[in-house]
Structures are given as C-alpha cells and as structure tokens.
Design a protein around this motif. Structure first.
Motif, PDB file in Angstrom:
ATOM      1  N   PRO A   5       0.828  -1.220   0.000  1.00  0.00           N
ATOM      2  CA  PRO A   5       0.000   0.000   0.000  1.00  0.00           C
ATOM      3  C   PRO A   5       0.854   1.259   0.000  1.00  0.00           C
ATOM      4  CG  PRO A   5      -0.869  -1.596   1.555  1.00  0.00           C
ATOM      5  CD  PRO A   5       0.462  -2.134   1.101  1.00  0.00           C
ATOM      6  N   ARG A  30      -1.220   4.062   4.349  1.00  0.00           N
ATOM      7  CA  ARG A  30      -1.799   3.252   5.413  1.00  0.00           C
ATOM      8  C   ARG A  30      -3.023   3.928   6.021  1.00  0.00           C
ATOM      9  NH1 ARG A  30      -0.417  -2.096   5.235  1.00  0.00           N
ATOM     10  NH2 ARG A  30       1.719  -2.247   4.452  1.00  0.00           N
ATOM     11  N   TRP A  58      -6.652   3.011   1.137  1.00  0.00           N
ATOM     12  CA  TRP A  58      -6.055   2.118   0.142  1.00  0.00           C
ATOM     13  C   TRP A  58      -7.111   1.151  -0.365  1.00  0.00           C
ATOM     14  CZ3 TRP A  58      -2.063   1.413  -2.945  1.00  0.00           C
ATOM     15  CH2 TRP A  58      -1.781   0.139  -3.460  1.00  0.00           C
ATOM     16  N   THR A  72      -8.400  -5.796  -1.353  1.00  0.00           N
ATOM     17  CA  THR A  72      -7.870  -5.403  -0.061  1.00  0.00           C
ATOM     18  C   THR A  72      -8.174  -3.923   0.124  1.00  0.00           C
ATOM     19  OG1 THR A  72      -5.674  -4.808  -0.899  1.00  0.00           O
ATOM     20  CG2 THR A  72      -6.010  -7.086  -0.201  1.00  0.00           C
ATOM     21  N   TYR A  73      -8.324  -3.516   1.376  1.00  0.00           N
ATOM     22  CA  TYR A  73      -8.624  -2.109   1.625  1.00  0.00           C
ATOM     23  C   TYR A  73      -8.097  -1.704   2.988  1.00  0.00           C
ATOM     24  CZ  TYR A  73     -12.415  -3.476   4.786  1.00  0.00           C
ATOM     25  OH  TYR A  73     -13.136  -3.997   5.831  1.00  0.00           O
ATOM     26  N   ILE A  74      -7.809  -0.422   3.107  1.00  0.00           N
ATOM     27  CA  ILE A  74      -7.505   0.211   4.389  1.00  0.00           C
ATOM     28  C   ILE A  74      -8.419   1.416   4.498  1.00  0.00           C
ATOM     29  CG2 ILE A  74      -5.748   1.312   5.834  1.00  0.00           C
ATOM     30  CD1 ILE A  74      -3.632  -0.227   4.243  1.00  0.00           C
ATOM     31  N   GLU A  77      -4.213  -4.182   5.793  1.00  0.00           N
ATOM     32  CA  GLU A  77      -5.226  -4.504   4.810  1.00  0.00           C
ATOM     33  C   GLU A  77      -6.261  -5.484   5.360  1.00  0.00           C
ATOM     34  OE1 GLU A  77      -1.858  -4.729   4.344  1.00  0.00           O
ATOM     35  OE2 GLU A  77      -1.412  -4.802   2.189  1.00  0.00           O
ATOM     36  N   TRP A 104      -5.366  -0.481  -8.450  1.00  0.00           N
ATOM     37  CA  TRP A 104      -4.883  -0.231  -7.087  1.00  0.00           C
ATOM     38  C   TRP A 104      -4.578   1.253  -6.934  1.00  0.00           C
ATOM     39  CZ3 TRP A 104      -2.407  -2.445 -11.051  1.00  0.00           C
ATOM     40  CH2 TRP A 104      -1.117  -2.020 -11.387  1.00  0.00           C
TER      41      TRP A 104
END
Length: 346
Positions: free
Chosen positions: A30, A33, A36, A58-60, A69, A196
């Motif tokens: 990423p 942080r 994302w 995936t994600y933040i 993530e 992404w």
C-alpha cells in the motif's frame, strides 16, 4: 493545448518503465496506510446462461486502527432471464503471499477464498464458486508489454491517481456456481482487470464489456484526476477483426452520447479507414449501486451504477462500407460520478 499534446504523445510510449505490466496482477505494498484499495475484477460470461462478476479486494479504511489490509469480496450473478443475486462480504484477515512462490499472485481469506494465477475457489455458507483457465489468454496489447494500461502511461502521470490494466481481454474458462437454489457449471469466458490506488482514480467513467462465442470487447471513457479531459480506449475482437482503439479524446476521433437514467450509451470510434459504432442499453431497474471503495474508503460521493443485463449492438465500417454487425443479448454497462444517474433507487 500543449498539455493535451504532451498527454497524447505520452500515451503512445508502451515500453516506458512507468507502465503497468502483467506482473502487476500481484498484490502491491500500500502507498498509504490511511486509505487504500486494491481490486481484482473477474467478469465471466456463461453463454446462454448469464454473467458473473466476482471481485476480491484489499482495503484500508480511514477508521482503521492498525493500518493493515482487510478483505472485501463482491459476487453478483445475473442470469439471462431473472433477477441478480448479489453478495458483499467483509473479512478481517487476508493472506497475500503465495505459500511456495514468493513472487506469484495469491489472495486468500482463510476458509473462504483462494485465488492464484490459475484458478479461484470460493466456499461460503450461502454459495460456492470456482473458476479455472481452460485455454490461452488474449491480452489487451501485443508486443513486449501486453499488460500496459489501455490508456498508455497516462494513469502514471502526476496527479492522475490510481493504476489499472487488463490482465486478459478474454480467456476460456471452466466455472461452477451453486447457491442452493440454482447451480450452473460448464465452459465460459472471462475478462480480468486490476486496479490499485490510495485515492479516487478518476473523476467519472463509462465502461462496457462483453464476451460471447462471436466477440470479446472492452471500451471505457474516463475523466482523469482533476482535469476535464475525457478520453476513450478499447479493444474489439471478432472472428474477422481484431482492433485496438488507441487513447483518443472525446470530440476528435470519438463521439459519444449517454443517458444513464435511461441506461443508454452510444459511442462512435474511428481509426484509419475504420469506424466502430457501439450501442448499449440496459433497463434502469437492472442497475445496482456500489459505493465501495469510492465512498466508504475515499470519502467521495462517486457512486457506481452497474448492470449485467445490457444489450449491445456493433456496426463496423471499413471505408464507409458496413462490414460486420454483431448483437449481444447480454453484456456489462457501468457509469460513475457525474455520468451516473442520481435518480436510481439505492
């Protein structure tokens, strides 16, 4: 004008080290942080049966406590006749390192989903889904970098935002799906794209793709970053033609008309000696809204409206003479941001 010329010229540098490539199918570290999202999209056509869209991500999120993530999975199935079945699933744990090949693509939610460069397997209490390649990939580009984004290196430019490319335009697959009410399995075709980013990647987009025994295609128009420049690109593959439409500005070699509230898109794309006319239409009630990650992660207001029940007609001309007409009874059609309809129900 100089800025536009620069962008246009840069879009034709396919070997630039800035560009995406097929190795980018793997998960990335990423770049933030705080916010994302990394997304793998599989669009699967089962001729005569329907379309599947499965994405795992995936994600933040901004409210993340540890900045690590998490996992999100979206699966939708739209039969040729009948209503869309849709699942949106969130998980805290995701594994992105291949157990035996450190440099290979891998995505796992323990006990739920495993995906790598050869297959996908999903086992959920409400449904099962699997997919495996059953033939060669057709990449978007030829040449030394078949994984370059359709827009050249434009997405790599400062201020533009996230990265995105097509891993395959079409690949034969074997698939299976069962939710306890209906079960389907057999041969089909898949198109895979990947994105992404740590902020919203465009100011709005239009997207249509379809796969059948006769044709495979993907066309998209987007406004990049904080500009007002709308560009289009896409590829059309039939038994008789294989056409890549290079990045082009709306109003020059591209003409388009949209009415998102009516579910309609008309595009005319030109290249030397050829013109492709695309008409896509889907009933407004066939669209569903998706606000992840644009709203939930990035805090924007850019909803995405998606339909997997669009009819698409192509008319291909060469030197003004009609050479090919193809009709698809089912395909995908999407609008986002200012191109989406604000009147659709949630």
């Amino acid at each position: 004008m100089l800025r536009l010329l620069l962008v246009f010229c840069l879009s034709f540098l396919p070997l630039s080290s800035w560009s995406t490539n097929l190795d980018d199918i793997r998960a990335h570290e990423p770049s933030s942080r705080v916010t994302w999202a990394e997304q793998w999209f599989y669009n699967v056509a089962a001729p005569g049966i329907g379309y599947f869209k499965i994405s795992f991500q995936t994600y933040i999120a901004p409210d993340s406590v540890d900045g690590q993530e998490k996992a999100y999975m979206h699966l939708a199935f739209t039969p040729l006749q009948g209503a869309t079945v849709k699942y949106d699933l969130f998980y805290d744990e995701v594994i992105l390192e291949h157990p035996s090949k450190a440099d290979a693509f891998y995505y796992e939610v323990p006990g739920i989903i495993v995906a790598d460069e050869e297959q996908i397997s999903v086992t959920h209490e409400d449904f099962t889904f699997s997919l495996a390649w059953d033939g060669p990939h057709t990449r978007y580009w030829g040449g030394l970098n078949p994984g370059q984004t359709p827009f050249g290196i434009i997405p790599e430019l400062p201020g533009v935002g996230g990265k995105w490319f097509l891993y395959t335009v079409t690949t034969p697959v074997q698939y299976s799906f069962d939710d306890g009410v209906q079960g389907w399995s057999g041969p089909g075709y898949a198109q895979v794209d990947k994105g992404w980013y740590d902020k919203e990647s465009s100011a709005g987009m239009m997207y249509t793709m379809g796969l059948s025994d006769e044709v495979a295609f993907m066309f998209t128009g987007a406004v990049f970053g904080d500009s007002s420049v709308e560009m289009w690109a896409g590829r059309y593959v039939s038994d008789n033609y294989d056409l890549v439409f290079y990045p082009a500005f709306k109003g020059l070699s591209v003409k388009r008309e949209i009415d998102a509230c009516a579910g309609e898109l008309h595009v005319e794309l030109n290249k030397i000696g050829k013109k492709l006319v695309l008409d896509a239409r889907a009933a407004p009630e066939s669209f569903y809204l998706l606000n992840f990650p644009s709203v939930i992660i990035f805090g924007g207001e850019q909803n995405y409206m998606k339909s997997m029940k669009a009819e698409v007609d192509f008319n291909l001309y060469h030197l003004g003479e009609l050479k090919e007409t193809i009709h698809l009874p089912q395909a995908l059609l999407e609008f986002s941001g200012p191109f989406a309809c604000s009147e659709l129900p949630d």
